[in-house]
Design a protein around this motif. Structure first.
Motif, PDB file in Angstrom:
ATOM      1  N   VAL A 481       8.007  -1.695   6.008  1.00 22.84           N
ATOM      2  CA  VAL A 481       8.214  -0.401   6.577  1.00 22.84           C
ATOM      3  C   VAL A 481       7.963   0.687   5.588  1.00 22.84           C
ATOM      4  O   VAL A 481       7.182   1.465   5.998  1.00 22.84           O
ATOM      5  N   LYS A 482       8.513   0.453   4.484  1.00 23.41           N
ATOM      6  CA  LYS A 482       8.261   1.700   3.400  1.00 23.41           C
ATOM      7  C   LYS A 482       6.864   1.810   2.954  1.00 23.41           C
ATOM      8  O   LYS A 482       6.202   2.826   3.028  1.00 23.41           O
ATOM      9  N   ARG A 483       6.152   0.637   3.112  1.00 20.92           N
ATOM     10  CA  ARG A 483       4.777   0.693   2.705  1.00 20.92           C
ATOM     11  C   ARG A 483       3.897   1.348   3.631  1.00 20.92           C
ATOM     12  O   ARG A 483       2.998   2.042   3.574  1.00 20.92           O
ATOM     13  N   LYS A 484       4.168   0.856   4.946  1.00 24.44           N
ATOM     14  CA  LYS A 484       3.571   1.439   6.147  1.00 24.44           C
ATOM     15  C   LYS A 484       3.441   2.734   6.164  1.00 24.44           C
ATOM     16  O   LYS A 484       2.652   3.490   6.707  1.00 24.44           O
ATOM     17  N   THR A 485       4.673   3.523   5.873  1.00 23.16           N
ATOM     18  CA  THR A 485       5.086   5.107   6.198  1.00 23.16           C
ATOM     19  C   THR A 485       4.277   5.849   4.648  1.00 23.16           C
ATOM     20  O   THR A 485       4.049   6.879   4.738  1.00 23.16           O
ATOM     21  N   GLU A 486       3.974   4.881   3.924  1.00 21.30           N
ATOM     22  CA  GLU A 486       3.106   5.545   2.621  1.00 21.30           C
ATOM     23  C   GLU A 486       1.638   5.975   3.059  1.00 21.30           C
ATOM     24  O   GLU A 486       1.068   5.093   3.709  1.00 21.30           O
ATOM     25  N   LYS A 487       0.937   7.110   2.257  1.00 18.09           N
ATOM     26  CA  LYS A 487      -0.270   7.580   2.434  1.00 18.09           C
ATOM     27  C   LYS A 487      -1.045   6.238   1.749  1.00 18.09           C
ATOM     28  O   LYS A 487      -0.610   5.876   0.670  1.00 18.09           O
ATOM     29  N   ASP A 488      -2.384   6.119   2.358  1.00 19.13           N
ATOM     30  CA  ASP A 488      -3.325   5.230   1.792  1.00 19.13           C
ATOM     31  C   ASP A 488      -2.643   3.681   1.456  1.00 19.13           C
ATOM     32  O   ASP A 488      -2.570   3.343   0.349  1.00 19.13           O
ATOM     33  N   ALA A 489      -1.934   3.334   2.720  1.00 17.09           N
ATOM     34  CA  ALA A 489      -1.172   2.033   2.512  1.00 17.09           C
ATOM     35  C   ALA A 489      -2.156   0.984   2.716  1.00 17.09           C
ATOM     36  O   ALA A 489      -3.211   1.312   3.207  1.00 17.09           O
ATOM     37  N   LYS A 491      -3.443  -3.138   2.088  1.00 24.20           N
ATOM     38  CA  LYS A 491      -3.113  -4.433   3.000  1.00 24.20           C
ATOM     39  C   LYS A 491      -2.611  -5.576   2.082  1.00 24.20           C
ATOM     40  O   LYS A 491      -3.753  -5.847   1.171  1.00 24.20           O
ATOM     41  N   ASN A 492      -1.456  -6.349   2.159  1.00 22.90           N
ATOM     42  CA  ASN A 492      -1.124  -7.328   1.295  1.00 22.90           C
ATOM     43  C   ASN A 492      -1.673  -8.487   2.287  1.00 22.90           C
ATOM     44  O   ASN A 492      -1.407  -8.753   3.496  1.00 22.90           O
ATOM     45  N   PRO A 493      -2.400  -9.368   1.620  1.00 22.55           N
ATOM     46  CA  PRO A 493      -3.124 -10.637   2.352  1.00 22.55           C
ATOM     47  C   PRO A 493      -2.112 -11.532   2.959  1.00 22.55           C
ATOM     48  O   PRO A 493      -2.359 -12.404   3.896  1.00 22.55           O
ATOM     49  N   ARG A 560       4.812 -10.786  -4.992  1.00 23.03           N
ATOM     50  CA  ARG A 560       3.867 -10.567  -6.049  1.00 23.03           C
ATOM     51  C   ARG A 560       2.681  -9.589  -6.112  1.00 23.03           C
ATOM     52  O   ARG A 560       2.242  -8.825  -6.841  1.00 23.03           O
ATOM     53  N   GLU A 561       2.341  -9.694  -4.674  1.00 23.47           N
ATOM     54  CA  GLU A 561       1.086  -8.766  -4.605  1.00 23.47           C
ATOM     55  C   GLU A 561       1.617  -7.424  -4.469  1.00 23.47           C
ATOM     56  O   GLU A 561       1.024  -6.690  -4.876  1.00 23.47           O
ATOM     57  N   GLU A 562       2.750  -7.185  -3.744  1.00 29.54           N
ATOM     58  CA  GLU A 562       3.451  -5.850  -3.827  1.00 29.54           C
ATOM     59  C   GLU A 562       3.685  -5.189  -4.936  1.00 29.54           C
ATOM     60  O   GLU A 562       3.313  -3.936  -5.253  1.00 29.54           O
TER      61      GLU A 562
END
Lengths: 761, 468
Positions: A481-489, A491-493, A560-562
């Motif tokens: 959720v934190k990532r989704k609310t960031e600008k220029d989010a 995509k994690n595969p 790991r991707e994050e």
């Protein structure tokens, strides 16, 4: 392999020499050590025999006695003084009507003063001991040979493993995975690293399944076994028809070798633990392609509180067995739907996972099969666009067909028998299960106690996903959720798959709670049958466990991707520390539960299977209507003939009986035999004629088998459980399917030069 | 004023940061180990009554200027009479003196316990630090040692003061042998090797004879494994000095004890052995069950080594199996492997699966020697020590090879052991303590009885009243 033989020639020669010597000893004839006749016992209702010495080994006590219907006789072999637990035997009871009994006596150190001891209950003269004997068998030698074989296999395996490490063929990650999983198995098996076992709720039933299967196999006449003859004092119980016996063959084989019932059971539990670790690791590795992720997922599964609770608290062996194969089903489905790098070997591997997974679940536990099949259908419906793609529908179709054909020998006879008669389970009308669900407070348990109750929180059992799984879900949701609310989010595969797995975990967890409207669903037609058969919603913690473990495995890849996109300089350290904390919670919670279970549970030393009796049918779901579910009502008794019918030379060997009948009357007469009247019994005559006896449609008293003897008939009859022709057809179909699949895989390997991915032929 | 500060400065002790950390750490270890002694209550164990009355006997002896009082052999315990002759009293002089100064019985005993925790922690730290040449590894091993499940069980649960005191000296013995076999015999400080051996063996001998018996066998085994070194004259001389020094210094108690120690058999011991699961239990609770052959592990008394130390063996096996220890010449590698093997061996010997009854049946001497041990769990003292050595070795190996993450992981394991195992157990123990009145009062629940029928309580009261 050849290189291994070359490098360890001497060791292998020694091993072969020892095994050969052991195997030769396995064919020694049995030797009579002690005998005492009825005169010598002075036909006392209670007493002790003379003392005799026993060397280390396994002996068989054989007692011939005449016990009246209202009497019983307890017999045991004990020893005076001597060394710590030198002689291990519980003794057993001979019931009214029983004429012969035998049981094993295990002697670990020499005893100088062993003896028979007996005590009977009943009116005077009701008990008469003909003679009691003690034979030294080659069971001890067989056990020793088997133990040597297992030890040598383990030693050779470890040597080969070490060689692989020293030669650099096995990476440090793989080594760590092996040792971590070994430690996980050690923790989960911890309460049984003793010389006793614990009696979970269903333990008695499963122990009797093992003993019943063993006795039925020894008596011969049925393979595969459909009705076990040992139960209900020889009346038989159709547990094998309705509850897959395939994996129960493992402890049964151990019993046939000669291990005690307790040791066989505990070794079987260890096999389940190891298989769970191995299969789940394989499945998650196939899905994730990463050793670390697979290890984490596998640890989550092996140490899942519900799984350990199933094995120790409930002794729900069927469900625990089925849980071995759930990751395979998940892995198979995932790979069929995940079409990246799809080729023929990938498809075959995915199909194999699905087929073996469903087969394993079907042969272990029907209710889990029900949940798995419904779950798979839901997946197919949800992803309907993908489902109807050519490749996927082909893979699913092939898997379904092979699965059905391969298991035909089990499900077809079961459905056939369900149509032939009505059983106790048909009478389960109203089964409100909602109150049996878990509470919200239980979701957050960090230190799960052994507990004693399934419902509510008071002294509750650890029926939960586990704190580690919960932390993974929360972490994922928060970070996502934190990532989704960031600008220029970005995509994690692994976003999509982890979202699905987290969702499925939460949904199946919700299904296991008391908040899901199960009672409402129990009122709806058709759905009611499925709801009622579940018995309690906490069964959904099986799929919760596998979804949670898969989520944990993918979480490793996801984080790991994050981490790559985190600006913090210590991102790697934070992730490592975080994963370590999660694993700490996982291990800590499991260790706490295992320790509490070990310290709070009463021990049982069950060396003698006969000591358990044979009436532990629990609720008696597979008893046909009309027969009693009260185990104590079943006794050893002779056939009961209608007045006017004569019979003689009655012999019974399991469910195989022979009797000479003579019906001089002008009308048919019946003869009730001391077996439960399941459909499928057949009669064979010594000389066939036009007017033959037949099995009646109705049952005798307390559900006994009734045969009708025509007027004027006389002759020797052989009655046994034969099943139906459809049983033989289904067995042939399964056998042929297995052969064809095997040949296909062989052809694939030989002619296309490719090792099928994950399947070594 | 300035003169006062100057005066104060002359007494300032300048410590490095590491030293301060170590002192703080040791203080914390002693504090945690002493939690059960920080109240006016105690577990009501049989051994407690026995030691309390020994302290009283010593106090009376001191009043009568009998400094080397040995417990009157006419006193009987419920177990057997040899137990009363198996221990020297030298370390009980401290609580006896506190009694003389007027402190009540339980506070004297508790103060003795706290002081003994300090001694144990310090000796363990000193020895492990010297072996591994690392202060923090020494601190961690000292923490493991002082707060080991075995020690808490013996010292707090059973109040087996003799065995707990003997346990304190084990590191000194091993340290002495380590120095003897690894240091250069030509160096000047080599001539001090015998001191730690003498103090160690002497301490064990004076406190718990069954532990001394086990120690003798262990020393024989270590010497056999290092036979080439033992036959070296300087080494042999130091070992001989150490052993003889201990025997001569302790002769005053050794010979009277030896006279009766092997006089008769105490019966079979195998049934008192443990299950392997008990060795690896982590969340121990207070329990009173010792009849494992009848009650299994249900409510078992907390006797084991702990999961973390077993995990240490796992880690060591992982390193050894993976070839990490192959071909390394450092003597510490040899001692690491030896510790792992001995640790596993001692653990095995503490189990009911070990064939003690069969060994006892071989010869009369083996029957006497083994039955005098009373329980196979006596091997867990040395077993715990060697498992801690193994853990320490794993720490040392990670530190030497700059395996930072593994090193921190093991440190975290130590923290987990202390907080979730040792402290969990001490909390459980404290919650099961009863208020215990002073032993010279009438509500003493157990009395030792002399052969002529007079009770210890009557005798003690009589001697006290006669002095007033």
């Amino acid at each position: 392999m050849l290189q291994f033989f070359r490098d360890h020639k001497i060791l292998l020669l020694i091993e072969i020499a020892i095994l050969s010597f052991c195997l030769l000893n396995c064919f020694k004839k049995e030797k009579l050590i002690f005998m005492q006749t009825g005169e010598e016992t002075e036909n006392q209702a209670a007493g002790e025999s003379q003392r005799f010495a026993l060397d280390p080994g396994v002996y068989q006590a054989r007692i011939h006695a005449a016990i009246a219907e209202d009497a019983d006789l307890f017999i045991n072999v004990e020893n005076d003084g001597s060394r710590y637990k030198a002689l291990r035997c519980n003794g057993a009871v001979m019931w009214g009507g029983q004429e012969y009994m035998d049981f094993e006596v295990y002697v670990l150190s020499r005893t100088d003063a062993s003896y028979f001891v007996w005590s009977g209950e009943g009116p005077e003269g009701a008990i008469s001991i003909d003679f009691m004997e003690l034979y030294r068998c080659n069971i001890g030698e067989r056990i020793f040979a088997f133990c040597c074989l297992m030890l040598f296999t383990a030693v050779n395996g470890l040597l080969a493993f070490r060689k692989g490490i020293l030669q650099g063929r096995i990476s440090k990650k793989s080594q760590a995975a092996f040792w971590l999983l070994a430690f996980g198995v050690f923790i989960s098996y911890f309460p049984y690293i003793t010389d006793y076992m614990t009696m979970g709720a269903d333990a008695y039933f499963h122990l009797l399944r093992i003993e019943g299967l063993k006795e039925t196999l020894l008596h011969g006449g049925q393979f595969p076994v459909r009705v076990q003859d040992y139960w209900l004092r020889g009346h038989g119980y159709a547990t094998s028809l309705f509850y897959g016996d395939l994996f129960i063959m493992i402890p049964t084989l151990l019993r046939l070798i000669g291990f005690s019932i307790m040791t066989s059971y505990k070794m079987f539990i260890l096999t389940i633990m190891i298989a769970t670790a191995g299969v789940s690791y394989y499945s998650f590795k196939k899905c994730t392609g990463d050793v670390g992720a697979a290890t984490v997922g596998s640890l989550f599964y092996v140490l899942a509180p519900y799984r350990i609770y199933d094995i120790f608290n409930r002794a729900a062996i069927g469900e625990a067995l089925a849980m071995i194969f759930l990751p395979l089903v998940l892995s198979g489905l995932y790979r069929i739907y995940h079409e990246k790098n799809a080729d023929l070997s990938h498809d075959i591997s995915a199909q194999a996972s699905l087929i073996i997974g469903i087969t394993g679940i079907l042969q272990s536990h029907l209710l889990t099969t029900e949940m798995a099949v419904v779950g798979m259908l839901c997946v197919c419906l949800i992803f309907y666009k993908k489902t109807f793609r050519k490749r996927i529908i082909k893979n699913l179709g092939i898997s379904a067909v092979i699965c059905l054909l391969l298991n035909c020998w089990f499900w077809l006879p079961m459905l056939w028998m369900m149509r032939q008669d009505r059983y106790k389970y048909n009478t389960y009308v109203d089964n409100r299960i909602q109150e049996m669900g878990t509470s919200l407070a239980g979701v957050f348990q960090l230190y799960p106690n052994r507990g004693g109750y399934q419902i509510e929180m008071f002294n509750c059992e650890p029926i939960q996903l586990g704190i580690a799984g919960l932390v993974v879900l929360i972490l994922f949701i928060v970070l996502r959720v934190k990532r989704k609310t960031e600008k220029d989010a970005w995509k994690n595969p692994y976003d999509r798959i982890l979202c699905w797995l987290a969702g499925l975990t939460i949904f199946s967890l919700f299904l296991s709670t008391r908040y899901f409207p199960w009672d409402f669903l129990a009122k709806l037609p058709v759905v009611r049958i499925g709801v009622t058969s579940l018995q309690f919603p906490t069964r959904f913690l099986s799929p919760t466990g596998v979804f949670g473990a898969a989520a944990a495995a993918f979480f490793v890849l996801w984080i790991r991707e994050e981490r790559r996109h985190w600006p913090a300089p210590y991102a790697k350290g934070i992730v490592k520390g975080g994963m370590f904390t999660i694993l700490l919670l996982l291990f800590g919670s499991a260790v706490y539960y295992a320790d509490d279970f070990a310290l709070e549970t009463a021990p049982y030393w069950i060396y003698t299977a006969e000591n358990m009796g044979s009436i532990g049918i629990m609720l008696g779901e597979y008893i046909p209507e009309g027969a009693s579910t009260e185990g104590m009502e079943y006794t050893y008794h002779a056939p009961v003939a209608e007045e006017g019918l004569e019979y003689s030379s009655f012999e019974k060997n399991g469910l195989q009986m022979k009797v000479y009948v003579n019906n001089p009357a002008a009308q048919e007469k019946y003869l009730e035999l001391p077996v439960i009247g399941y459909k499928g019994y057949g009669i064979r005559e010594e000389k066939s004629g036009t007017n033959s006896p037949y099995v009646a449609d109705t049952k005798g008293s307390h559900g006994d088998l009734k045969i009708i003897v025509p007027a004027g008939y006389q002759g020797m009859l052989y009655i046994s459980y034969m099943g139906f022709p459809v049983f033989r057809v289904s067995e042939v179909v399964s056998l042929l399917t297995g052969l064809m699949v095997g040949l296909y895989l062989l052809k694939w390997r030989v002619y296309y030069g490719k090792k099928v991915e994950g399947i070594t032929v | 004023m300035k003169k006062c500060f100057k005066f104060a400065h002359t007494f300032e002790i300048h410590l490095e940061k590491e030293q301060k950390n170590v002192i703080f750490g040791l203080g914390l270890i002693v504090l945690i180990a002493s939690v059960p002694f920080l109240c006016n209550a105690n577990l009501d164990s049989v051994s407690l009554h026995y030691y309390m009355q020994r302290i009283e006997e010593l106090k009376i002896g001191l009043l009568n200027f009998r400094f080397f009082a040995i417990l009157n052999p006419e006193w009987l315990t419920p177990a057997d009479s040899s137990e009363s002759l198996a221990y020297g009293n030298i370390f009980l002089l401290f609580p006896a003196i506190l009694r003389l100064l007027g402190l009540p019985s339980i506070p004297s005993y508790h103060l003795f316990g706290i002081v003994w925790n300090m001694i144990t922690a310090f000796i363990a730290y000193y020895c492990f630090r010297s072996i591994f040449k690392n202060k923090y590894i020494g601190l961690i091993c000292s923490g493991f040692y002082t707060l080991s499940i075995f020690r808490i069980h013996r010292f707090v649960v059973l109040s087996a003061v003799g065995e707990s005191c003997a346990y304190t000296f084990f590191p000194l013995i091993l340290y002495g042998f380590f120095r003897a076999f690894t240091e250069d015999s030509g160096q000047k400080q080599y001539k001090t090797v015998w001191i730690s051996i003498a103090i160690g063996i002497g301490g064990v001998m004076q406190t718990h004879f069954p532990s001394f018996e086990v120690t003798c066998f262990l020393i024989a085994a270590i010497c056999l494994l290092n036979l080439r070194k033992v036959t070296d004259l300087p080494v042999f001389w130091e070992l001989l000095k150490g052993f003889c020094g201990a025997v001569l210094a302790g002769a005053w108690s050794l010979f009277p004890v030896m006279r009766n120690y092997l006089a008769f058999s105490n019966g079979r011991i195998q049934s008192f052995g443990l299950y392997f699961a008990q060795l690896a239990l982590h969340f121990w609770k207070f329990g009173e069950n010792t009849a494992f052959s009848g009650q299994g592990m249900s409510h078992s008394t907390p006797c084991g080594v702990g999961l973390i130390l077993v995990l240490g063996v796992f880690v060591f096996c992982f390193l050894w199996f993976g070839g990490a220890l192959k071909g390394k010449g450092d003597r510490l590698f040899f001692w690491g492997k030896l510790s792992a093997v001995l640790g596993i061996a001692f653990m095995w010997m503490s189990l009911s699966a070990f064939p003690w009854d069969w060994i006892q049946d071989r010869k009369m001497i083996s029957d006497r020697l083994i039955s005098s041990l009373q329980s196979p769990t006596v091997f867990l003292g040395w077993g715990t020590f060697f498992l801690i050595m193994t853990f320490g070795f794993c720490l040392w190996y990670c530190a030497q090879n700059e395996r930072k993450w593994e090193y921190y992981l093991l440190c975290v394991c130590f923290f987990i052991e202390i907080t979730t195992s040792s402290m969990y157990l001490t909390d459980s123990i404290v919650q099961n303590m009863h208020q215990t009145e002073d032993y010279v009062q009438e509500n003493c629940s157990f009395e030792m009885v002399k052969m002529d029928g007079t009770t210890a309580l009557e005798e003690i009261n009589a001697s006290i009243f006669s002095r007033s």
